[in-house]
Design an enzyme around this catalytic site. Structure first.
Site, PDB file in Angstrom:
ATOM      1  N   SER C  28       0.661  -1.130  -0.218  1.00 30.11           N
ATOM      2  CA  SER C  28      -0.199   0.024  -0.088  1.00 30.11           C
ATOM      3  C   SER C  28       0.876   1.368  -0.053  1.00 30.11           C
ATOM      4  O   SER C  28       0.497   2.417  -0.314  1.00 30.11           O
ATOM      5  CB  SER C  28      -0.891   0.064   1.226  1.00 30.11           C
ATOM      6  OG  SER C  28      -0.195   0.016   2.497  1.00 30.11           O
ATOM      7  N   GLY C  66      -2.109  -4.270   0.914  1.00 30.16           N
ATOM      8  CA  GLY C  66      -2.287  -5.576   1.801  1.00 30.16           C
ATOM      9  C   GLY C  66      -1.342  -6.780   1.465  1.00 30.16           C
ATOM     10  O   GLY C  66      -1.343  -8.028   1.732  1.00 30.16           O
ATOM     11  N   ASN C  94       3.413  -5.480   5.499  1.00 27.88           N
ATOM     12  CA  ASN C  94       2.133  -6.442   5.888  1.00 27.88           C
ATOM     13  C   ASN C  94       2.881  -7.666   6.579  1.00 27.88           C
ATOM     14  O   ASN C  94       1.832  -8.000   7.405  1.00 27.88           O
ATOM     15  CB  ASN C  94       1.338  -6.627   4.581  1.00 27.88           C
ATOM     16  CG  ASN C  94       0.739  -5.363   4.208  1.00 27.88           C
ATOM     17  OD1 ASN C  94       0.059  -4.654   5.013  1.00 27.88           O
ATOM     18  ND2 ASN C  94       0.810  -5.281   3.003  1.00 27.88           N
ATOM     19  N   ASP C 175      -4.800   7.612   9.776  1.00 32.53           N
ATOM     20  CA  ASP C 175      -4.901   6.085  10.242  1.00 32.53           C
ATOM     21  C   ASP C 175      -3.360   5.952  10.799  1.00 32.53           C
ATOM     22  O   ASP C 175      -3.145   4.913  11.336  1.00 32.53           O
ATOM     23  CB  ASP C 175      -5.013   5.248   9.205  1.00 32.53           C
ATOM     24  CG  ASP C 175      -4.004   5.131   7.932  1.00 32.53           C
ATOM     25  OD1 ASP C 175      -3.278   5.906   8.036  1.00 32.53           O
ATOM     26  OD2 ASP C 175      -4.487   4.194   7.073  1.00 32.53           O
ATOM     27  N   HIS C 178      -0.307   4.942   6.872  1.00 34.20           N
ATOM     28  CA  HIS C 178      -0.245   5.537   5.553  1.00 34.20           C
ATOM     29  C   HIS C 178       0.273   6.951   5.240  1.00 34.20           C
ATOM     30  O   HIS C 178      -0.278   7.795   5.810  1.00 34.20           O
ATOM     31  CB  HIS C 178      -1.389   5.135   4.669  1.00 34.20           C
ATOM     32  CG  HIS C 178      -1.662   3.748   4.600  1.00 34.20           C
ATOM     33  ND1 HIS C 178      -2.788   3.175   5.253  1.00 34.20           N
ATOM     34  CD2 HIS C 178      -1.218   2.650   3.998  1.00 34.20           C
ATOM     35  CE1 HIS C 178      -2.654   1.623   5.176  1.00 34.20           C
ATOM     36  NE2 HIS C 178      -1.917   1.369   4.299  1.00 34.20           N
TER      37      HIS C 178
END
Lengths: 849, 221, 199
Positions: C28, C66, C94, C175, C178
């Protein structure tokens, strides 16, 4: 003076007064009971979402708030607000039995403000309970997954960073778990005070922080949220309310809440229908007295005043038995329900319900009677001497007189439904329905007059009476039709909504989800599954893509030089820029329902098709403004793919299948880089753990999530919702029948005199009964038939506009209601006629002087 | 048809007290006789009328119509008997508002399943001078006309006994006199035994016999 | 021929006129989760390369939100159809966030590097640190994994592509994980600096 006059008049006809009070309070009792259950359910729903958030309000961020922000935050909240603070973050838990990723939840003494944790030792952890040993000692509570996966149990030592703790208990039930939170890692509850000892939270740590607040009684969450947003300007800080915490179930809870809103309006309309009808009768029986008062020199206005006072007084008195009935009925009902439903509802009469009841009873009388009262001005006292029964059907029509009534009900509807949309929609459809019923009723009544060749006098005069007394017949017709309609709307909608909550047997519900499965891992996974004799439920490929253009317009939102203007704008941009998971399959799965458009035409054929076919989830389409026929350009990891939306689809909530916003026709993305999601059907715990461990051993990247607990919770909620629908529909039915009962009874009471006359003229009891039975059966049958038929239309419209669920037409329910209403009318007419036959005819005739 | 009352008694309960209204009435009315009953308000005139009409039962005593004892009759027998033999005219006319004059009269005939109701009803109305008012509703008729329709309705079934309760009570003197003239003409013409309850001495005088109801007793005036 | 493949080759070939390609194979962070495609660091990097005169370079964003290291080889096989000169391997975040076994992640990354080197594609390894909340033991092991790989395969190594970005709310989305547009600019700088002299 007016009041004295009104009271004297009332006392003079106390028997009618009692009858009026009794019937009105019947209708109002239905309303109050329905309202009480409605409130109880709403409270339950709210408690549920408060339990998930575990507070009234939460200020959440991925960073510590500055001192300034904290001070501002506290200032923005009403005095008396209680505060708590929790951290949530991922960490590696290590122990002698192995290590595993966990989600640490560091809480303080106030946790949880709402909801509770049930521990395996039988402890219930609530806001005020004094059994939080993790706060007093170096202890932790863990989710049971850690027991099945690592073998950890109470008494074992665990380590989080530098912090060493002893497991004191396992979490059995966690009301603060959201539906989606069957997350990657099991939770571990620890004391927030001990966090610093772990050394885990420092610069660069990813955690989420939530300041939880318990607002003082009377504070409004949304207001508090707005004032918090005003002082906390950083878009990275979120203020959450229970309404936003419901997550997946939110939509369904929303449906239920909308449904309850409708229940409230229907209850309101039913009681109003009953009240209006009975008021109308009351006034029509009093028209003669009004004329007499006018001959005695009373002004029209004063005469009107006397009757408003009378009606209001009676209405006021009717609230007394209503409250008594309700107090008796409610505990009985809730006890009864508790014995065969998953509910523990405590319906109580709210002040709000009481006030609306009072408003309807006292003020409603006035508003509802305006059209009638204005006729007083047309009243000529001379009429008094020309006829023994006073008719009020004459005079000019004043359509504006219906306006206050409409306005009142419009606002009450909106208020009851807590929604402009539903309130307006409801009122709109009710107006149409009343108009339709008036037209149908008029035709019916006129047609009844044309029936010829009946050899029995009571048939002949029944129909003659129907058509000659067009006004009264029409009123009964519309009332019964409306009753049938209102009775049927809720059960009809229930059928459609319940489909949302139904699930197809345990065999189709997943217990494990696996994701990040690579193409080349399938043969190995299949081998394991075969060995364990498990067939996966579904395999969904997942292809990452970005939407670049929609109908030639840029889809993604670029940040402008001055940044995003509003929080909403930013959120929308982030959502759009997030990229998405596309999937493809040959046909739709059982859990998907196409609601618009056409199905896929089969695998993609490059010779015949320029664009791939797309199926879009309807909510996503709504949010993005997508329609059928829109052309979307995707960037699938460097390659542009063009597609056209050919259908909109809905995914059933209780199916627990992976939901993709966009499905692409089979044969387009099959070669693109992808991973897979799969689900394993229900397995006994031991087998499940075993499979999970085997797969985790062999395919370490494949994440496996145990969803049994979540699914269980969801299904329980679904069952509750389903029951709520059932319950409210049932109560509405009963209330409706009671209201109709009182309407028919009141109407027949007006005919006492006429029936007695027939008796004196020599009609036998059977003939008198037949006379009134014919009339009411005919009216009731046709009215309820059309009412029920219209209810199908109205519920279809409400279902389409409000619930967007698949409409399930049920003919049985409306037909049963037609039979019941007709039967009920017959029964009441029969009982009334028996009464009348037994009464002393002459005394009644004399009463009518 | 003769009408004989033997020791008819009737009382009402009012709270705990029992009020004796009729304290043993004894009277014999010859067939075709037109008798008036006078008395003050509350003297029990209407109760007497109710009992005679078979709408209420006496507590004690016997009522013989043409030597048939009404007392032991069942409700059903009573209804049938009354319908075929006894008609009532009320002070308030008690016409059914949504039926025309003709229909009001026809209804009485139809209930008793008599032949040619329309012809007979028209004839009866014409006899009372309402030939031009057949299709009018009670609300379109004057009080006198209404009472004449009521009388037509009572007489059209050819009752043996006619009970009338203040038939002119709601009418002004002139109209009342005119209606009563027609009334007397017809009952005499058809030789109907008639009991006229009234408080008007003038009207009472037009009858062949006047009875006074006083202190629960019926006496010749 | 399957249509997607057909389209893909068309797309890739249209770009291949005397052009050199740099593939960023990542998750991501690479995909630019939450920011527009143009704002994700591969696009910013391409702009930077062009501005510095290296106009022949095209940067292909092969980021999949992901994704874990397990997808490395198969995705390389796919994206190498465009015949790139170099690949920035930026996977592993991840794996770490999900707490996967480090030995497995290391194995997957090694397989990917070996595959690329076998295809004569230059490998630049983008390293990552795990946030401290995962515990020192784990974060240390994780950091060491990249260093070991870089040493073993002698690849150009960027120790921490999120350097100066991670942990700073200014450069991240709400979040906290990111990067936002500004964050992507810094990442592009980090990568650009490391690439100097390599391309």
């Amino acid at each position: 003076m007016l009041l004295r006059l009104a009271c004297r008049e009332l006392l003079r006809s106390w028997r009618f007064g009692l009858f009026f009070i009794f019937n009105l309070s019947l209708g109002l009792t239905g309303f109050v009971s329905l309202q009480a259950f409605n409130e109880a359910l709403e409270t339950e729903i709210q408690a549920n979402s408060k339990a998930i958030l575990s507070a009234d309000l939460a200020v959440a961020a991925r960073r510590e708030l500055s001192e300034d922000e904290t001070a501002k935050m506290r200032q923005a909240l009403p005095a008396g607000t209680k505060e708590g603070k929790i951290y949530e973050f991922f960490a590696m838990l290590s122990s002698s039995k192995g290590s595993r990723l966990v989600l640490v939840k560091a809480v303080d003494g106030s946790y949880p403000f709402y909801g509770e944790l049930e521990l395996e030792s039988g402890r219930h952890i609530t806001a005020t309970s004094d059994n939080k040993d993790i706060l007093k000692e170096q202890k932790a509570w863990i989710y049971p997954e850690l027991k099945s996966q690592l073998g950890l149990d109470a008494g074992d030592e665990i380590q989080l960073g530098q912090l060493k703790l002893q497991i004191s208990d396992l979490v059995k039930k966690d009301a603060t778990q959201t539906f989606r939170a069957a997350s990657l890692a099991p939770r571990v509850f620890i004391n927030r005070e001990l966090l610093s000892q772990s050394g885990l939270l420092q610069y660069g740590s990813t955690f989420s922080l939530a300041h939880l607040f318990l607002l003082p009684a009377g504070a409004v969450e949304s207001q508090a949220r707005d004032s918090l947003y005003n002082v906390l300007t950083d878009p990275q800080i979120n203020v959450e309310t229970p309404a936003t915490a419901g997550e997946d179930s939110g939509r369904q809870l929303g449906y239920l809440s909308d449904y309850l809103g409708l229940v409230a309006i229907v209850a309101l309309f039913m009681s109003a229908l009953g009240a209006a009808y009975i008021y109308r009768l009351f006034l029509s029986t009093r028209m003669k007295e009004i004329a007499i008062l006018r001959t005695l020199g009373l002004q029209s206005g004063q005469a009107v005043g006397v009757y408003i006072l009378q009606a209001s007084l009676l209405g006021f008195l009717a609230t007394v038995p209503t409250m008594l009935f309700s107090l008796l009925v409610l505990p009985l009902l809730s006890k009864l329900l508790g014995s065969f439903t998953p509910f523990d509802l405590q319906p109580t009469i709210t002040l709000e319900a009481f006030l609306i009841c009072l408003l309807m009873a006292v003020f409603g009388s006035f508003v509802v009677s305006i059209p009638f009262l204005t006729k007083i001005f047309d009243l000529r006292a001379a009429k008094l001497f020309s006829e023994e029964k006073f008719s009020a059907g004459e005079g000019q029509r004043r359509y504006w007189t219906f306006l206050p009534c409409l306005v009142l009900f419009y606002f009450l509807s909106v208020y009851q439904a807590h929604s402009w949309k539903i309130g307006s929609l409801f009122i709109g459809s009710m107006i149409l329905v009343v108009l339709a019923l008036l037209v149908i009723g008029y035709c019916t009544v006129k047609a009844a007059g044309l029936i010829k060749g009946l050899n029995r006098w009571f048939f002949k005069f029944s129909f003659l009476s129907l058509s000659r007394r067009a006004g009264a017949s029409l009123a009964v017709f519309v009332a019964l039709g409306m009753g049938a309609l209102l009775i049927n709307i809720l059960p009809q909608l229930k059928n459609s909504l319940q489909a949302e909550f139904q699930f197809e047997g345990k065999s189709k519900i997943p217990s494990l989800f696996m994701f990040d499965i690579q193409d080349e891992q399938w043969p190995g996974i299949d081998e394991v599954l075969k060995e364990k004799q498990v067939t996966p439920l579904a395999r969904s490929p997942l292809v990452r893509a970005r939407i670049l253009k929609v109908n030639g317009q840029d889809y993604e939102r670029k940040i402008e030089s001055e940044g995003f203007k509003t929080r909403e704008e930013e959120r929308e941009a982030r959502f759009r820029n997030r990229g998405m998971n596309l999937s493809y399959r040959e046909s739709m799965s059982d859990s998907e329902i196409m609601i618009k458009g056409r199905p896929f035409s089969g695998p993609f054929d490059p010779d015949k098709q320029a664009r791939a076919e797309l199926s879009v989830e309807t909510r996503f389409a709504d949010r993005m403004g997508f329609k059928i026929g829109d052309v979307l350009v995707f960037d699938v990891q460097g390659v542009e793919v063009e597609g056209e939306i050919i259908n909109l689809r809905k995914v059933k909530w209780t199916s627990f299948q992976p939901n993709f916003f966009i499905l692409v026709q089979d044969g387009v993305l099959n070669e693109a880089p992808k991973s897979w999601i799969s689900a394993i059907p229900f397995l006994p715990e031991q087998q499940r753990v075993d499979l999970q461990n085997t797969l985790a051993q062999k395919f370490s990247n494949v994440s496996i999530i145990d969803v049994v607990r979540t699914v269980d919770d969801v299904l329980k909620t679904a069952e509750k919702m389903s029951w709520s629908l059932e319950l409210m529909a049932g109560l509405a039915l009963i209330t409706g029948y009671i209201v109709l009962f009182s309407i028919v009874r009141s109407q027949i009471k007006l005919r006492r005199w006429e029936l007695n006359m027939l008796k004196i003229l020599g009609a036998s009891g059977g003939e008198v009964a037949s006379f009134i039975l014919t009339e009411f059966a005919f009216l009731a049958f046709i009215a309820s038939f059309f009412g029920a038929a219209l209810s199908v239309l109205v519920s279809f419209a409400l279902n389409t506009f409000i619930f967007e669920s698949e409409f399930r037409l049920s003919f049985v329910q409306p037909l049963v209601s037609v039979v019941i209403i007709t039967g009920l009318s017959l029964l009441i007419s029969f009982l009334a006629s028996v009464d009348i036959v037994r009464e002393s005819a002459l005394s009644i005739l004399r009463e009518e002087k | 048809m003769s009408l004989i009352l033997k020791d008819v008694r009737k009382g009402f309960h009012q709270g705990d007290a029992e009020i004796q209204v009729l304290k043993g009435l004894n009277v014999t009315i010859e067939p075709g006789q037109v008798v008036s009953v006078v008395g003050q308000s509350g003297s029990g005139k209407s109760t007497l009328l109710s009992i005679l009409a078979g709408l209420e039962r006496a507590d004690r005593g016997e009522i013989l119509v043409d030597n048939i004892n009404l007392t032991p009759m069942s409700e059903q027998q009573m209804t049938l008997f009354r319908a075929q033999n006894i008609a009532v005219v009320f002070q308030q006319y008690h016409l059914i508002a949504h039926l025309t004059a003709l229909e009001n009269v026809m209804l009485a005939l139809e209930i008793l399943k008599m032949e040619n109701p329309r012809e007979r009803a028209e004839e009866a109305l014409r006899e009372l001078g309402l030939g031009h008012r057949l299709t009018h509703f009670p609300s379109q008729l004057s009080g006198g006309e209404c009472q004449r329709v009521a009388i037509a309705r009572a007489l059209v079934v050819k009752p043996k006994i006619l009970l009338a309760d203040e038939p002119s009570g709601n009418l002004d003197t002139h109209t009342g006199d005119k209606v009563m003239d027609v009334f007397f003409d017809i009952v005499r013409k058809h030789k109907i035994t008639t009991l006229l309850v009234t408080h008007s001495e003038a009207l009472a005088k037009k009858c062949e016999r006047t009875l006074r109801l006083e202190e629960g007793q019926l006496r010749e005036a | 021929m399957r249509p997607f493949l057909f389209l893909l080759i068309l797309a890739f070939s249209s770009l291949s006129f005397a052009q050199k390609k740099l593939v960023v194979l990542g998750d991501s962070l690479t995909e630019g989760y939450g920011v527009a495609k143009d704002a994700a660091f591969p696009a910013v990097l391409e702009k930077k390369l062009h501005e510095s005169g290296k106009k022949e370079w095209t940067v292909i964003n092969a980021g999949v939100s992901g994704s874990t290291t397990a997808s490395g080889v198969s995705r390389m096989k796919w994206v190498f159809k465009s015949k790139p000169e170099a690949v920035i391997l930026a996977l592993g975040a991840n794996d770490g966030l999900r707490g996967l076994k480090i030995a497995d992640s290391e194995k997957h990354l090694a397989q990917a590097i070996e595959y690329a080197q076998g295809q004569k594609v230059k490998v630049i390894l983008g390293g990552l640190y795990m946030p401290p909340n995962y515990g020192k033991a784990y974060t240390d092991q994780f950091k060491k994994m990249y260093e070991t790989l870089a040493k073993k395969y002698k690849v150009t190594f960027i120790p921490f592509i999120l350097d100066k970005v991670a942990g700073n709310p200014k450069y991240n989305l709400a979040d906290g994980i990111h990067p936002n547009e500004e964050g992507h600019k810094i990442i592009a700088d980090n990568v650009f600096t490391a690439l100097k002299g390599v391309l």
